[in-house]
Design a protein around this motif. Structure first.
Motif, PDB file in Angstrom:
ATOM      1  N   ARG A 155     -78.919 -28.036   5.871  1.00  0.00           N
ATOM      2  CA  ARG A 155     -80.381 -27.894   5.732  1.00  0.00           C
ATOM      3  C   ARG A 155     -80.906 -28.547   4.458  1.00  0.00           C
ATOM      4  O   ARG A 155     -81.991 -28.235   3.998  1.00  0.00           O
ATOM      5  CB  ARG A 155     -80.758 -26.403   5.727  1.00  0.00           C
ATOM      6  CG  ARG A 155     -80.571 -25.722   7.066  1.00  0.00           C
ATOM      7  CD  ARG A 155     -81.124 -24.303   7.050  1.00  0.00           C
ATOM      8  NE  ARG A 155     -80.222 -23.371   6.417  1.00  0.00           N
ATOM      9  CZ  ARG A 155     -80.529 -22.587   5.378  1.00  0.00           C
ATOM     10  NH1 ARG A 155     -81.722 -22.652   4.838  1.00  0.00           N
ATOM     11  NH2 ARG A 155     -79.640 -21.758   4.873  1.00  0.00           N
ATOM     12  N   VAL A 166     -64.649 -24.649   4.680  1.00  0.00           N
ATOM     13  CA  VAL A 166     -64.654 -24.758   3.221  1.00  0.00           C
ATOM     14  C   VAL A 166     -63.219 -24.883   2.699  1.00  0.00           C
ATOM     15  O   VAL A 166     -62.929 -25.731   1.848  1.00  0.00           O
ATOM     16  CB  VAL A 166     -65.377 -23.553   2.574  1.00  0.00           C
ATOM     17  CG1 VAL A 166     -65.048 -23.441   1.094  1.00  0.00           C
ATOM     18  CG2 VAL A 166     -66.884 -23.682   2.773  1.00  0.00           C
ATOM     19  N   ASN A 213     -63.891 -35.868   5.211  1.00  0.00           N
ATOM     20  CA  ASN A 213     -65.122 -35.133   4.876  1.00  0.00           C
ATOM     21  C   ASN A 213     -66.316 -36.091   4.719  1.00  0.00           C
ATOM     22  O   ASN A 213     -66.884 -36.244   3.641  1.00  0.00           O
ATOM     23  CB  ASN A 213     -64.896 -34.332   3.594  1.00  0.00           C
ATOM     24  CG  ASN A 213     -65.957 -33.261   3.371  1.00  0.00           C
ATOM     25  OD1 ASN A 213     -66.915 -33.167   4.135  1.00  0.00           O
ATOM     26  ND2 ASN A 213     -65.789 -32.469   2.337  1.00  0.00           N
ATOM     27  N   PRO A 214     -66.701 -36.764   5.837  1.00  0.00           N
ATOM     28  CA  PRO A 214     -67.795 -37.745   5.725  1.00  0.00           C
ATOM     29  C   PRO A 214     -69.134 -37.123   5.348  1.00  0.00           C
ATOM     30  O   PRO A 214     -69.977 -37.796   4.751  1.00  0.00           O
ATOM     31  CB  PRO A 214     -67.847 -38.378   7.136  1.00  0.00           C
ATOM     32  CG  PRO A 214     -67.220 -37.374   8.043  1.00  0.00           C
ATOM     33  CD  PRO A 214     -66.175 -36.667   7.215  1.00  0.00           C
ATOM     34  N   ARG A 215     -69.331 -35.841   5.681  1.00  0.00           N
ATOM     35  CA  ARG A 215     -70.608 -35.197   5.317  1.00  0.00           C
ATOM     36  C   ARG A 215     -70.748 -35.116   3.796  1.00  0.00           C
ATOM     37  O   ARG A 215     -71.795 -35.472   3.234  1.00  0.00           O
ATOM     38  CB  ARG A 215     -70.681 -33.799   5.932  1.00  0.00           C
ATOM     39  CG  ARG A 215     -71.920 -33.019   5.522  1.00  0.00           C
ATOM     40  CD  ARG A 215     -71.963 -31.660   6.195  1.00  0.00           C
ATOM     41  NE  ARG A 215     -70.749 -30.901   5.933  1.00  0.00           N
ATOM     42  CZ  ARG A 215     -70.369 -29.825   6.607  1.00  0.00           C
ATOM     43  NH1 ARG A 215     -71.102 -29.381   7.603  1.00  0.00           N
ATOM     44  NH2 ARG A 215     -69.247 -29.197   6.310  1.00  0.00           N
ATOM     45  N   ALA A 216     -69.698 -34.655   3.129  1.00  0.00           N
ATOM     46  CA  ALA A 216     -69.766 -34.564   1.669  1.00  0.00           C
ATOM     47  C   ALA A 216     -69.936 -35.964   1.062  1.00  0.00           C
ATOM     48  O   ALA A 216     -70.731 -36.151   0.133  1.00  0.00           O
ATOM     49  CB  ALA A 216     -68.515 -33.891   1.120  1.00  0.00           C
ATOM     50  N   LEU A 228     -69.374 -26.238  -3.094  1.00  0.00           N
ATOM     51  CA  LEU A 228     -69.191 -25.768  -1.721  1.00  0.00           C
ATOM     52  C   LEU A 228     -70.432 -24.978  -1.319  1.00  0.00           C
ATOM     53  O   LEU A 228     -71.028 -24.262  -2.118  1.00  0.00           O
ATOM     54  CB  LEU A 228     -67.928 -24.921  -1.572  1.00  0.00           C
ATOM     55  CG  LEU A 228     -67.841 -23.585  -2.306  1.00  0.00           C
ATOM     56  CD1 LEU A 228     -68.421 -22.435  -1.469  1.00  0.00           C
ATOM     57  CD2 LEU A 228     -66.389 -23.283  -2.642  1.00  0.00           C
ATOM     58  N   LEU A 285     -79.692 -28.148   1.461  1.00  0.00           N
ATOM     59  CA  LEU A 285     -79.444 -27.360   0.248  1.00  0.00           C
ATOM     60  C   LEU A 285     -78.380 -28.008  -0.634  1.00  0.00           C
ATOM     61  O   LEU A 285     -78.512 -28.044  -1.859  1.00  0.00           O
ATOM     62  CB  LEU A 285     -79.010 -25.928   0.622  1.00  0.00           C
ATOM     63  CG  LEU A 285     -80.102 -24.914   0.954  1.00  0.00           C
ATOM     64  CD1 LEU A 285     -80.981 -25.350   2.106  1.00  0.00           C
ATOM     65  CD2 LEU A 285     -79.497 -23.544   1.250  1.00  0.00           C
ATOM     66  N   VAL A 291     -73.469 -37.013   1.266  1.00  0.00           N
ATOM     67  CA  VAL A 291     -74.302 -36.320   0.278  1.00  0.00           C
ATOM     68  C   VAL A 291     -74.098 -36.940  -1.098  1.00  0.00           C
ATOM     69  O   VAL A 291     -75.066 -37.216  -1.828  1.00  0.00           O
ATOM     70  CB  VAL A 291     -73.986 -34.802   0.273  1.00  0.00           C
ATOM     71  CG1 VAL A 291     -74.608 -34.118  -0.939  1.00  0.00           C
ATOM     72  CG2 VAL A 291     -74.474 -34.159   1.573  1.00  0.00           C
TER      73      VAL A 291
HETATM   74  C1  LIG Z   1     -70.671 -30.989   1.512  1.00  0.00           C
HETATM   75  C2  LIG Z   1     -71.778 -29.976   1.367  1.00  0.00           C
HETATM   76  C3  LIG Z   1     -71.916 -29.535  -0.092  1.00  0.00           C
HETATM   77  C4  LIG Z   1     -73.102 -30.634   1.800  1.00  0.00           C
HETATM   78  O1  LIG Z   1     -74.120 -29.662   1.741  1.00  0.00           O
HETATM   79  P1  LIG Z   1     -75.127 -29.490   2.991  1.00  0.00           P
HETATM   80  O2  LIG Z   1     -76.188 -28.579   2.557  1.00  0.00           O
HETATM   81  O3  LIG Z   1     -74.338 -29.111   4.188  1.00  0.00           O
HETATM   82  O4  LIG Z   1     -75.643 -30.995   3.150  1.00  0.00           O
HETATM   83  P2  LIG Z   1     -77.143 -31.527   3.388  1.00  0.00           P
HETATM   84  O5  LIG Z   1     -77.760 -30.773   4.519  1.00  0.00           O
HETATM   85  O6  LIG Z   1     -77.871 -31.543   2.096  1.00  0.00           O
HETATM   86  O7  LIG Z   1     -76.853 -33.046   3.777  1.00  0.00           O
HETATM   87  C5  LIG Z   1     -75.860 -33.381   4.704  1.00  0.00           C
HETATM   88  C6  LIG Z   1     -75.957 -34.870   4.975  1.00  0.00           C
HETATM   89  O8  LIG Z   1     -74.744 -35.311   5.604  1.00  0.00           O
HETATM   90  C7  LIG Z   1     -75.069 -35.851   6.883  1.00  0.00           C
HETATM   91  N1  LIG Z   1     -73.951 -35.534   7.750  1.00  0.00           N
HETATM   92  C8  LIG Z   1     -73.677 -34.365   8.372  1.00  0.00           C
HETATM   93  N2  LIG Z   1     -72.527 -34.477   9.051  1.00  0.00           N
HETATM   94  C9  LIG Z   1     -72.060 -35.732   8.848  1.00  0.00           C
HETATM   95  C10 LIG Z   1     -70.903 -36.454   9.270  1.00  0.00           C
HETATM   96  N3  LIG Z   1     -69.997 -35.897  10.055  1.00  0.00           N
HETATM   97  N4  LIG Z   1     -70.750 -37.738   8.838  1.00  0.00           N
HETATM   98  C11 LIG Z   1     -71.666 -38.308   8.025  1.00  0.00           C
HETATM   99  N5  LIG Z   1     -72.780 -37.669   7.593  1.00  0.00           N
HETATM  100  C12 LIG Z   1     -72.967 -36.401   7.997  1.00  0.00           C
HETATM  101  C13 LIG Z   1     -76.376 -35.221   7.275  1.00  0.00           C
HETATM  102  O9  LIG Z   1     -77.028 -35.972   8.263  1.00  0.00           O
HETATM  103  C14 LIG Z   1     -77.080 -35.225   5.925  1.00  0.00           C
HETATM  104  O10 LIG Z   1     -77.500 -36.508   5.570  1.00  0.00           O
HETATM  105  P3  LIG Z   1     -79.050 -36.952   5.762  1.00  0.00           P
HETATM  106  O11 LIG Z   1     -79.866 -36.070   4.847  1.00  0.00           O
HETATM  107  O12 LIG Z   1     -79.060 -38.382   5.360  1.00  0.00           O
HETATM  108  O13 LIG Z   1     -79.382 -36.719   7.217  1.00  0.00           O
HETATM  109  C15 LIG Z   1     -71.539 -28.734   2.277  1.00  0.00           C
HETATM  110  O14 LIG Z   1     -71.627 -29.107   3.629  1.00  0.00           O
HETATM  111  C16 LIG Z   1     -70.193 -28.064   2.012  1.00  0.00           C
HETATM  112  O15 LIG Z   1     -70.011 -27.431   1.002  1.00  0.00           O
HETATM  113  N6  LIG Z   1     -69.252 -28.204   2.955  1.00  0.00           N
HETATM  114  C17 LIG Z   1     -67.976 -27.505   2.900  1.00  0.00           C
HETATM  115  C18 LIG Z   1     -67.182 -27.724   1.608  1.00  0.00           C
HETATM  116  C19 LIG Z   1     -67.196 -29.163   1.119  1.00  0.00           C
HETATM  117  O16 LIG Z   1     -67.100 -30.095   1.895  1.00  0.00           O
HETATM  118  N7  LIG Z   1     -67.304 -29.321  -0.197  1.00  0.00           N
HETATM  119  C20 LIG Z   1     -67.255 -30.620  -0.828  1.00  0.00           C
HETATM  120  C21 LIG Z   1     -65.833 -31.013  -1.049  1.00  0.00           C
HETATM  121  S1  LIG Z   1     -65.725 -32.649  -1.759  1.00  0.00           S
END
Ligand SMILES: CC(C)(COP(=O)(O)OP(=O)(O)OC[C@H]1O[C@@H](n2cnc3c(N)ncnc32)[C@H](O)[C@@H]1OP(=O)(O)O)[C@@H](O)C(=O)NCCC(=O)NCCS
Length: 189
Positions: free
Chosen positions: A110, A38, A141-144, A102, A112, A147
């Motif tokens: 999951r 985070v 931060n590809p996950r964010a 965050l 959320l 999303v």
């Molecule tokens: C970013 C954040 C809010 C996302 O919330 P989360 O509950 O973990 O995300 P979700 O489970 O709803 O969804 C994650 C998605 O990213 C995808 N994903 C996970 N890791 C990934 C990666 N490395 N590259 C690309 N996509 C990725 C998942 O497959 C999912 O997508 P899908 O539903 O199409 O399969 C949370 O992870 C977080 O707060 N992280 C730490 C702080 C942060 O990054 N804050 C945002 C700053 S801009």
């Protein structure tokens, strides 16, 4: 506008409830923010050890803020606070604000976060009458980013080398959603 950011709503989805912070959330929100992922992914200037009294004052005063909306993200499966969403940098003239979120280790991966972003941004457009909601996401931060794209944010530009990341520089992408886009897809583009 039908509401303003001084009003603190409760927004209920299938996986999360977003609601004003309560005193008993403090240990859970502290655990969420006191997490290396985070801290790095949000580009937080704060570094552990966190001052418990400063955190108590900060989260204890979110409900009194009239120019921003901070909500606790509660995991409906556990009833625990796992993170937060924030609408800030309020600009009433241009009906815009910034978004940040965050989710700590107890809640990530999951679905959320996706639901929390969708609920908050939906509230911004549908209840607060905003025209534009924007955010920044770092290149590492590809996950964010995934999303945000899932919920309808569109990349509009890159702030080059905007963050000192360890010994390196990282780009930051500006993303936004506009009200007419939200009206079309409501967070499911
Ligand atoms: C970013 C954040 C809010 C996302 O919330 P989360 O509950 O973990 O995300 P979700 O489970 O709803 O969804 C994650 C998605 O990213 C995808 N994903 C996970 N890791 C990934 C990666 N490395 N590259 C690309 N996509 C990725 C998942 O497959 C999912 O997508 P899908 O539903 O199409 O399969 C949370 O992870 C977080 O707060 N992280 C730490 C702080 C942060 O990054 N804050 C945002 C700053 S801009």
């Amino acid at each position: 506008m039908t509401a303003d950011p001084a009003h603190k709503p409760t927004l209920t989805g299938e996986l999360v409830e977003l609601r004003p912070f309560r005193a008993e959330d403090l240990p859970d929100i502290t655990a969420a923010i006191d997490d290396p992922e985070v801290i790095r992914l949000t580009g937080s200037a704060e570094r552990p050890p966190f001052d418990p009294e400063a955190l108590r004052r900060w989260y204890g005063s979110r409900g009194e803020q009239t120019d921003r909306l901070d909500l606790a993200v509660v995991d409906l499966a556990s009833g625990r606070c796992v993170g937060e969403t924030v609408l800030n940098a309020w600009d009433a003239t241009n009906r815009s604000c910034s978004f940040r979120t965050l989710i700590g280790p107890a809640g990530r991966g999951r679905g959320l976060g996706t639901e929390a972003v969708r609920l908050t941004v939906g509230y911004a457009f549908e209840q607060l009458g905003l025209h534009r909601v924007s955010l920044e996401v770092y290149a590492f931060n590809p996950r964010a980013r995934r999303v945000y794209e899932k919920v309808g944010f569109v990349a509009e530009g890159v702030l080059r080398q905007a963050l000192r990341d360890g010994g390196d520089w990282a780009d930051s992408t500006v993303m936004s959603v506009l009200s007419h886009e939200w009206a079309r897809h409501r967070g499911r583009p």
